[in-house]
Structure formats: structure tokens, C-alpha cells
Design an enzyme around this catalytic site. Structure first.
Site, PDB file in Angstrom:
ATOM      1  N   GLN A   1     -83.911  25.587  22.845  1.00  0.00           N
ATOM      2  CA  GLN A   1     -83.682  24.177  23.164  1.00  0.00           C
ATOM      3  C   GLN A   1     -82.996  24.041  24.519  1.00  0.00           C
ATOM      4  O   GLN A   1     -83.280  23.117  25.281  1.00  0.00           O
ATOM      5  CB  GLN A   1     -82.831  23.527  22.075  1.00  0.00           C
ATOM      6  CG  GLN A   1     -82.430  22.085  22.341  1.00  0.00           C
ATOM      7  CD  GLN A   1     -83.600  21.117  22.283  1.00  0.00           C
ATOM      8  OE1 GLN A   1     -84.628  21.425  21.690  1.00  0.00           O
ATOM      9  NE2 GLN A   1     -83.450  19.969  22.918  1.00  0.00           N
ATOM     10  N   GLU A   2     -82.114  24.975  24.830  1.00  0.00           N
ATOM     11  CA  GLU A   2     -81.360  24.898  26.079  1.00  0.00           C
ATOM     12  C   GLU A   2     -82.171  25.342  27.294  1.00  0.00           C
ATOM     13  O   GLU A   2     -82.162  24.675  28.326  1.00  0.00           O
ATOM     14  CB  GLU A   2     -80.085  25.754  25.975  1.00  0.00           C
ATOM     15  CG  GLU A   2     -79.018  25.185  25.077  1.00  0.00           C
ATOM     16  CD  GLU A   2     -78.394  23.918  25.632  1.00  0.00           C
ATOM     17  OE1 GLU A   2     -77.873  23.132  24.837  1.00  0.00           O
ATOM     18  OE2 GLU A   2     -78.451  23.710  26.865  1.00  0.00           O
ATOM     19  N   SER A   3     -82.856  26.463  27.202  1.00  0.00           N
ATOM     20  CA  SER A   3     -83.480  27.040  28.407  1.00  0.00           C
ATOM     21  C   SER A   3     -84.924  27.460  28.252  1.00  0.00           C
ATOM     22  O   SER A   3     -85.512  27.978  29.205  1.00  0.00           O
ATOM     23  CB  SER A   3     -82.674  28.267  28.844  1.00  0.00           C
ATOM     24  OG  SER A   3     -82.857  29.334  27.908  1.00  0.00           O
TER      25      SER A   3
ATOM     26  N   TYR B   1     -81.668  16.439  19.672  1.00  0.00           N
ATOM     27  CA  TYR B   1     -81.312  17.826  19.971  1.00  0.00           C
ATOM     28  C   TYR B   1     -81.152  18.628  18.685  1.00  0.00           C
ATOM     29  O   TYR B   1     -81.738  19.710  18.522  1.00  0.00           O
ATOM     30  CB  TYR B   1     -80.014  17.809  20.773  1.00  0.00           C
ATOM     31  CG  TYR B   1     -79.439  19.126  21.193  1.00  0.00           C
ATOM     32  CD1 TYR B   1     -78.507  19.797  20.392  1.00  0.00           C
ATOM     33  CD2 TYR B   1     -79.772  19.696  22.410  1.00  0.00           C
ATOM     34  CE1 TYR B   1     -77.941  20.990  20.791  1.00  0.00           C
ATOM     35  CE2 TYR B   1     -79.215  20.897  22.821  1.00  0.00           C
ATOM     36  CZ  TYR B   1     -78.296  21.532  22.015  1.00  0.00           C
ATOM     37  OH  TYR B   1     -77.733  22.716  22.423  1.00  0.00           O
TER      38      TYR B   1
END
EC number: 4.2.2.n1
Length: 501
Positions: free
Chosen positions: A320-322, A447
Site C-alpha cells: 500500500q505504501e510503495s 487505506y
């Protein structure tokens, strides 16, 4: 003769003394004038070490993000303060009319609040170099009859923010369309108006194109009908006075950041694509399970074990972040595999955020820290979902949402209740009473949901990876979804928001 000479000498000395005294008087007077000269605004700002900017707390201006204060206007004002070599102080004034009245007073040196340059406003303040062009857009509810002309607004409920450029535009249109009527409210913001259209409480509203772009995921039924104005400039407002020193310096500043491309970077950060997960993005994730995850699986498992975490959850969080890209970089300052801020990296002992192994271990430690800092009474799985939300939005904003949840009769320890209130952090009538102010709370909800869905797919993939590889080679399957098992198919559909092919 001697007497005459003495008298002459005395007269000369007297005259010299008078001239010296007169010179001294002039020197003192000149020094007094120099010392009493009123400093320019620019000199005053530099000597005080502080630039005071008037703005509004909100999505297109400034707000408190996970890494501290942010927002387009805030970032630009911060850069201007740095250009001047001083600190920045932001003061809030919510009413736009009052804001313009107080520019140049003790309330603030300038106003930076996404202000549209209009003829009426230009008679009151001095606008600097424009930094962005927007159009005013008429918003209607998707599924209802789409308005095509101004006449279609007759007899409908139209609401805008009072003292706004939108109300000015309607007044201009009313000269030609005399039956045009609308309501003005000072205690609402743009997000409130979008919600009213979305829920059918009002028929139409008007928002700026940049504001709509940022907030359209929140109320998807609020849709653009047509542009109600020509492109208009946004600019900072300065007082109309003889001393234009600070204004002139701002002009130089904007010229510089346009030449260096710094303003383009800020535009991309705050007005670029919001990165909504769609069908193709969900399918891309499913394929990256095979192409990227195996390379980092060992580090993810080791970091999770060291911090007593579920490695598959850590993998979902990192995607999800990168998207499992160790070199990922955001203009907002977060970087690396786990997209850590500089302050967070220091907190968890990460020296190089672009080192994937360091980032994974650091991100795991940070998530574990957030997990542990929540009240002990919060049980699983709510504890994990709330910690994930905190990773995205910050513990401060999460606590604000939990307080709102309790205020409205919900359980602040239950994710199902808290996620209902998180979007309220983007609405002025709620966030003005919170400790940490505006936040894009709906993003934290998405998220967490995305990570939970990613986690489901990763968990299933761990068990049936070999079977998936065999299915992917079957040329008879008619869709990308069909390459995966029913479990993966439903999870991917959940992520992408697709209910049918």
C-alpha cells in the site's frame, strides 16, 4: 591695532564656534531622522524573524498531515519564509471577507488561501503573481437531470459559500439571468456543499476545479455539470499601500520557483492524480505477488518475527505504501519501501530510507510502536485496524476521530465505528473543534480497507501459489480475474470496487 586684531580673532572664533555648533545640530538631527525612519514591511519581517500568513484550515490550503503541517498554500508559504530567512506563522481566519479586510494588519502580512483574483477583490487588495488557474464548476447529483444552461438553475436550490468568488460570479450572471437565485452560507465549506449535493439536500453548488479534483473521491455522486466561469487566477493577497517591499519580494520568489520547477513539484503533489485503486491497479497487485514479493519476502518475515507481527500484514502494508518499490519517493518527504518520513526514520533508527532492509525493519518497528501506544483495552482485530489508520493519518488525527466517535455515541475502540467518523475530519464544522484540525480522513478508511484486502490475497497466495501459476498458463480463461481462485477474485474485486465483469 592690537585691540582690533583681538576683536577680529574673537569674531572669527565666535563664528567658527557657531558653525561647529550648527553642524553638530544638523548631524544630531540627521542621525535622529535616520534612527526614527519607519522600517519597510520587508525589513520588519526580517528583523522580527517571522512571516505571518493568514489562511484557512482545509484541503487546498493547509492542514496537519502525518508528517506535520502540509497543504499547497502552507508549502508555498513555508518556502517563501525560508526565502526570507525567517520562520512561518499561520493564522486562521475562516470568513473570506474578513480575511481580505485584515491583510496587512497585525493579523497577518499577507493572505494565502487559494484566493481567486476578481475585479471586486482587486479593488481591496494587491494580488501577487498568479500561481494557478482554476475554473468555477457547477456541481449536480449524478443520476439526476444534468443541467446544460444557466436557465436550468431556475427554481432549483443552489448554495455557495458567502463572500466567495462563487457568489461574485452568480451576481455577475444575475445581470443577464434575472430569475437566477441562490443561497449563501458562511458556516459551510466546500466539502459540506459537495455532501449536500451527494445526498440530494441541495440541487447544485459551485466549487473551484482544483478543490473538486482533490475531494471528488469523498462524495462520488457530486459530479461536474459544466464550467460556470472562464479560467481564473489564484494568487496571494497583499495590502494596497505605498510600502510594497514584501509584495515585490514575493514577486521575485514566484519568478524563481517557476523557473526552478519547484512550483510544478508542489502542483503535482497536491493536485495530481489521487491514485484511486481501480480494476487495472488491483490486477497489477495480483501479478506483483509473483514478480516483486518473492524478492523481499525473507526480510518481511524476519522483521515481522522480530516485532511479533503478521508478515503477510506487513507485506500488505508495504505494498500500500510503495508497491514494493525500495526507491519510492514522494514530494511530501516520505521515502523508501515503507515510505517513512525523515523524523520517523530517525525515531526507529533508520539511517538510509532507500535501503530496503532498513526501511522494512524500521517500518515494522514503527507500526509496532503505534500498535502498542493505543489504549490497552482495545482488542484485536480492531487494534490492528486502528494502528494501520494511525500509520496513514497519524495518532493525533486518529485520536480526534475516536473522540468524535464517542461524542456521537459510537465505540471509540471499534474500527467499524471509528471509520464512520474519520471522514468528518475533512469537514470544517467538525475539525475546527478538534486538537489536530483538518485531515483527509476518508483516505485512512480506504487505506485500511485496501490493506485488509491485500492481506487476504497474500494469505491465499501463500497457500496456493503453485496452483495460481498453473491457472495463469491456461489460455482458455476469458478474463484477468479468471486467472485466480474465487477467493482472490473476490478480494481483487473488493479492492477495485468492481462487482461484475
Amino acid at each position: 591695532m592690537t585691540k582690533i586684531l583681538l576683536n577680529t580673532a574673537s569674531t572669527v572664533l565666535t563664528r567658527l564656534w557657531k558653525l561647529s555648533l550648527l553642524g553638530l545640530v544638523f548631524a544630531v538631527a540627521a542621525a535622529t531622522l535616520v534612527s526614527s525612519r519607519i522600517p519597510t514591511t520587508l525589513e520588519e519581517v526580517k528583523s522580527s524573524g517571522k512571516l505571518i500568513v493568514i489562511s484557512r484550515n482545509g484541503p487546498t490550503t493547509y492542514y496537519e498531515g502525518p508528517a506535520g503541517h502540509t497543504g499547497f498554500e502552507y508549502v508555498m508559504a513555508k518556502a517563501f519564509a525560508k526565502h526570507l530567512g525567517v520562520d512561518l506563522e499561520v493564522r486562521e481566519i475562516e470568513d473570506l471577507g474578513e480575511m481580505l479586510d485584515k491583510v496587512g494588519t497585525k493579523a497577518g502580512h499577507l493572505a494565502a488561501s487559494g484566493l481567486t483574483v476578481t475585479e471586486k477583490r482587486a479593488r481591496k487588495v494587491l494580488f501577487a503573481e498568479p500561481y494557478l488557474q482554476v475554473t468555477q464548476q457547477l456541481i449536480y447529483r449524478s443520476g439526476e437531470s444534468k443541467p446544460e444552461t444557466i436557465e436550468d438553475l431556475y427554481g432549483k436550490r443552489v448554495m455557495v459559500i458567502s463572500n466567495s468568488s462563487h457568489s461574485e460570479r452568480l451576481k455577475e450572471l444575475q445581470r443577464e439571468y434575472r430569475d437566477l437565485a441562490w443561497e449563501e452560507q458562511h458556516d459551510v465549506d466546500m466539502l459540506d456543499l459537495l455532501e449536500m449535493v451527494h445526498n440530494g439536500k441541495i440541487d447544485y453548488t459551485i466549487v473551484d476545479s482544483n478543490a473538486y479534483q482533490i475531494n471528488r473521491p469523498v462524495y462520488p455522486k457530486a459530479t461536474v455539470a459544466f464550467d460556470i466561469s472562464e479560467p481564473q487566477d489564484l494568487a496571494w493577497a497583499f495590502p494596497q499601500q505605498k510600502d510594497a517591499s514584501l509584495y515585490n519580494e514575493a514577486q521575485k520568489f514566484f519568478k524563481d520557483i517557476k523557473q526552478t520547477g519547484a512550483i510544478d513539484d508542489a502542483m503535482e503533489t497536491f493536485y495530481g492524480h489521487l491514485g484511486e485503486i481501480d480494476y487495472s491497479g488491483a490486477i497489477l497487485f495480483a501479478h506483483r505477488l509473483q514478480s516483486r514479493l518473492p524478492k523481499w519476502e525473507t526480510h518481511l518475515k524476519a522483521a515481522a518475527e522480530k516485532n511479533d507481527l503478521d508478515w503477510q500484514l506487513l507485506a500488505a502494508l508495504s505494498y500500500q505504501e510503495s508497491h514494493w518499490n525500495p526507491k519510492a519517493k514522494s514530494p511530501t518527504g516520505v521515502r523508501g519501501f515503507m515510505m517513512l518520513t525523515l523524523n520517523t526514520a530517525k525515531e526507529v533508527g533508520v539511517k538510509n530510507r532507500l535501503n530496503a532492509e532498513q526501511s522494512i525493519y524500521g517500518g515494522a518497528r514503527y507500526f509496532k510502536s503505534l500498535h502498542g501506544r493505543l489504549p490497552e483495552r482495545i482488542k484485536e482485530p480492531d487494534r490492528t485496524w486502528l494502528a494501520l489508520a494511525a500509520y496513514n493519518i497519524g495518532l493525533g488525527h486518529l485520536e480526534d476521530a475516536r473522540i468524535l466517535t464517542e461524542h456521537f455515541g459510537g465505540n471509540p475502540d471499534k474500527w467499524a465505528d471509528v471509520k464512520q467518523q474519520l471522514p468528518l475530519l475533512a469537514k470544517r464544522k467538525y475539525y475546527k473543534f478538534t486538537k489536530h484540525g483538518y485531515a483527509r480522513g476518508w483516505e485512512a478508511v480506504d487505506y485500511v480497507q485496501n490493506i485488509r484486502n491485500f492481506h487476504t490475497i497474500i494469505a491465499w497466495n501463500e497457500i496456493e501459489n503453485q496452483r495460481l501459476q498453473q491457472l495463469a498458463q491456461n489460455e482458455n480463461h476469458v478474463s484477468d480475474y479468471a486467472q485466480f481462485s474465487p477467493t482472490v477474485t473476490e478480494a481483487v474485486k473488493s479492492i477495485s470496487g468492481t462487482s461484475s465483469l
